[in-house]
Motif scaffolding. Structure first.
Motif, short mmCIF file in Angstrom:
data_model
loop_
_atom_site.label_atom_id
_atom_site.label_comp_id
_atom_site.label_asym_id
_atom_site.label_seq_id
_atom_site.Cartn_x
_atom_site.Cartn_y
_atom_site.Cartn_z
N THR A 158 0.84 -1.20 0.00
CA THR A 158 0.00 0.00 0.00
C THR A 158 0.88 1.26 0.00
N ASP A 159 0.24 2.40 -0.28
CA ASP A 159 0.99 3.65 -0.21
C ASP A 159 1.28 4.06 1.22
N LYS A 160 0.77 3.26 2.18
CA LYS A 160 1.07 3.50 3.60
C LYS A 160 2.18 2.58 4.11
N GLY A 161 2.75 1.82 3.19
CA GLY A 161 3.82 0.91 3.56
C GLY A 161 3.58 -0.47 2.97
N ASP A 162 4.65 -1.24 2.86
CA ASP A 162 4.59 -2.60 2.33
C ASP A 162 5.07 -3.57 3.42
N ARG A 163 4.24 -4.58 3.69
CA ARG A 163 4.55 -5.49 4.79
C ARG A 163 4.22 -6.93 4.42
N VAL A 164 4.87 -7.88 5.13
CA VAL A 164 4.55 -9.30 5.01
C VAL A 164 4.22 -9.82 6.41
N TYR A 165 3.08 -10.52 6.52
CA TYR A 165 2.65 -11.14 7.77
C TYR A 165 2.67 -12.66 7.60
N PHE A 166 2.99 -13.36 8.68
CA PHE A 166 3.15 -14.81 8.64
C PHE A 166 2.12 -15.48 9.56
N ASP A 167 1.88 -16.77 9.33
CA ASP A 167 0.98 -17.50 10.22
C ASP A 167 1.64 -17.67 11.60
N PRO A 168 0.89 -18.11 12.62
CA PRO A 168 1.39 -18.06 14.01
C PRO A 168 2.69 -18.80 14.29
N VAL A 169 2.95 -19.91 13.57
CA VAL A 169 4.22 -20.63 13.81
C VAL A 169 5.03 -20.75 12.52
N MET A 170 4.67 -19.98 11.50
CA MET A 170 5.31 -20.02 10.19
C MET A 170 5.25 -21.43 9.61
N ASP A 171 4.04 -22.02 9.68
CA ASP A 171 3.78 -23.33 9.09
C ASP A 171 4.00 -23.27 7.58
N LEU A 172 3.56 -22.18 6.95
CA LEU A 172 3.97 -21.91 5.57
C LEU A 172 5.27 -21.11 5.68
N PRO A 173 6.40 -21.71 5.36
CA PRO A 173 7.68 -21.08 5.68
C PRO A 173 7.92 -19.79 4.92
N ALA A 174 8.77 -18.96 5.50
CA ALA A 174 9.15 -17.69 4.88
C ALA A 174 10.58 -17.35 5.27
N VAL A 175 11.41 -17.18 4.26
CA VAL A 175 12.77 -16.69 4.46
C VAL A 175 12.91 -15.43 3.61
N PHE A 176 13.88 -14.58 3.97
CA PHE A 176 14.04 -13.36 3.17
C PHE A 176 15.51 -13.04 2.94
N ASN A 177 15.73 -12.34 1.85
CA ASN A 177 17.07 -11.98 1.39
C ASN A 177 17.05 -10.48 1.15
N ALA A 178 17.53 -9.71 2.12
CA ALA A 178 17.44 -8.25 2.04
C ALA A 178 18.23 -7.69 0.86
N GLY A 179 19.39 -8.30 0.56
CA GLY A 179 20.22 -7.81 -0.54
C GLY A 179 19.52 -7.91 -1.88
N GLU A 180 18.76 -8.97 -2.07
CA GLU A 180 18.06 -9.18 -3.34
C GLU A 180 16.59 -8.79 -3.27
N LYS A 181 16.16 -8.23 -2.13
CA LYS A 181 14.77 -7.77 -1.96
C LYS A 181 13.78 -8.89 -2.31
N THR A 182 13.98 -10.04 -1.64
CA THR A 182 13.19 -11.23 -1.95
C THR A 182 12.69 -11.89 -0.68
N VAL A 183 11.44 -12.36 -0.72
CA VAL A 183 10.86 -13.21 0.32
C VAL A 183 10.44 -14.49 -0.37
N ALA A 184 10.71 -15.64 0.24
CA ALA A 184 10.41 -16.91 -0.43
C ALA A 184 10.13 -18.01 0.59
N SER A 185 9.71 -19.14 0.06
CA SER A 185 9.35 -20.28 0.91
C SER A 185 10.55 -21.08 1.38
#
Length: 497
Positions: A117-144
């Motif tokens: 959104t124009d109010k900011g960009d965010r990613v939210y995860f499930d309570p225990v990250m059952d659907l996994p999420a890792v991120f790579n700040a250098g490449e601006k990437t979020v992935a499973s």
């Protein structure tokens, strides 16, 4: 994502099979893969996901696109989130983030939500990250998974040795992965996509984690009602298999949604060890009590291995498939890999994980807390317990400091949810190509209610007994009782002769 693509090209592997139900989200261009979905880019961000991974378009109340949710989510009212979800607030309204965050916080299931959104960009995860999420700040990437987060080959992470974990086991942890630039997210935090920093959104200072001493029946009744609500919603809206074993957790899960189990596509138990054959036997009895006997089957990985239905080459391929999918986690034993391979195709397999918390599984019997014990429960690979305490203890303590005051008395439970499970449930269960596991207990209302019961009462079995009563669960013997019963032993031997 290029790292995953190159692994497949070099090894002659099917990308769609190897990285089934995975995703990559990035500012960088993403490779186009057959069978994958590519929603229209939003605010410069692109998403690529396997077609088997459910996709929800997120909108504000005026229908303006504000992002996507991947996976399965059930809202606070017990309704499954569909192909489109419209929040009851406009982007222009004051309090937008507070409203949206409050709603997403109490989604149950297995999901990741991208809000752009124009109010900011965010990613939210499930309570225990059952659907996994890792991120790579250098490449601006979020992935499973790590290979899906990299545009280059994996580099060695010297903080946690990939080679040691592959050969000898142990977990990744403290947000580490096989690559030094790929960081695992923290459940109960959102990822700010401008700074690629994590910010806690639950619990807040007002949340309490101490229930009054006394009768647990009211707490258990609420938990069973919510668990049944979530389980039923998932069963009615997705193709699911339901495993039933001789333990407490699968039994509580099944009986909580007893009146909606007819929606299950199948019911099964699996055999991977001598002990698990008793799970199969007891599961069969319980399936009969639930009226599911005709649909019950045993998935026998142990027999498949004993009968040489899996060649050494095929087992090696299954092991390496698991390792590539997970970012080089230690592979399971052959019989476990065989079970996942033999399971009938289904959207999701419902499991009773996370409910270990009802037994205070992270706590010492004397209920004394120390950082050394906390670090040891993460089962980090590559060092001795004393070395892990010296190396990781300060970071563990820093993480504890992010908990609001009332939650700190339950630090071990929060470590289970935020530090251990994202690396085991999320980090490892994604490794089974033909089996997509989902935990209906993955809900902050249930997690908070469970944590609120004194750990000593949980350790003594009081909460599980109350849950057993509340859901009217079967009194059929548990696996341990079955093993000790000579008549049952004889029946099991005949069943698997």
């Amino acid at each position: 994502m290029l790292a995953a693509k190159e692994i497949c090209e070099k090894g002659g592997l099917d990308f769609g099979h190897l990285f089934a139900r995975q995703y990559s989200f990035s500012r960088q261009p993403l490779p186009r893969m057959n069978g994958w979905k590519y929603p229209k880019r939003l605010r410069g961000w692109g998403l690529a996901h396997c077609g088997k991974l459910h996709h929800t378009a997120l909108q504000d109340k005026n229908g303006e696109a504000i992002g996507w949710l991947l996976g399965v989510a059930v809202d606070r009212q017990g309704e499954a989130i569909g192909k489109t979800h419209r929040f009851a607030i406009s982007l222009k309204d004051k309090g937008f983030w507070g409203f949206v965050e409050q709603e997403i916080t109490f989604f149950a299931g297995r999901y990741v939500a991208f809000l752009l959104t124009d109010k900011g960009d965010r990613v939210y995860f499930d309570p225990v990250m059952d659907l996994p999420a890792v991120f790579n700040a250098g490449e601006k990437t979020v992935a499973s998974s790590p290979l899906m987060a990299l545009m280059r080959p994996v580099r060695a992470n010297h903080r946690l040795s990939r080679r040691h974990i592959l050969k000898k086991g142990g977990n990744y942890g403290m947000q580490q992965t096989c690559d030094p630039d790929v960081v695992r997210g923290l459940s109960n935090h959102y990822l700010d996509l401008e700074s690629f920093s994590l910010h806690r959104h639950w619990p807040v200072e007002a949340n309490r984690f101490e229930a009054p001493d006394g009768d647990l029946n009211e707490t258990a009744a609420m938990m069973v009602a919510r668990l049944g609500q979530i389980t039923g919603a998932i069963l009615e809206n997705h193709a699911c298999l339901l495993p039933i074993s001789g333990g407490l957790d699968s039994r509580t899960l099944a009986f909580s949604a007893r009146d909606r189990l007819h929606h299950a596509d199948g019911v099964y138990a699996h055999r991977t060890t001598w002990i698990s054959q008793f799970d199969c036997y007891v599961g069969m009895q319980i399936a009969g009590e639930l009226g599911l006997a005709k649909r019950f089957q045993v998935v026998d990985g142990l027999k498949a291995i004993q009968e040489d239905r899996y060649s050494a080459e095929k087992l090696r391929r299954l092991r390496w498939d698991f390792c590539h999918r997970t970012g080089y986690q230690h592979a399971p034993k052959p019989a476990e890999l065989a079970v996942a391979d033999l399971l009938p195709e289904a959207g999701y397999i419902l499991r009773g994980n996370i409910m270990d918390m009802a037994r205070a599984n992270q706590w010492r019997r004397d209920m004394v807390f120390d950082v050394g014990h906390g670090v040891s429960k993460l089962v980090l690979g590559g060092r001795t317990d004393d070395e892990n305490l010296a190396y990781w203890g300060p970071e563990y303590s820093n993480w504890m400091d992010t908990l609001p005051g009332p939650a700190r008395a339950r630090a071990l439970d929060f470590a289970f949810v935020e530090q251990l499970l994202p690396n085991t449930l999320g980090g490892r269960l994604i490794g089974y190509g033909n089996a997509c596991y989902l935990n209906p207990f993955n809900d902050r209302t249930l997690i908070q209610a469970c944590m609120s019961v004194d750990p000593a009462r949980r350790k003594s079995g009081e909460l599980n007994k109350a849950l057993h009563r509340a859901c009217g669960a079967s009194d059929t013997m548990m696996t341990r009782q079955a093993i000790a019963d000579e008549a049952t032993k004889a029946d099991v031997e005949r069943l698997f002769a």
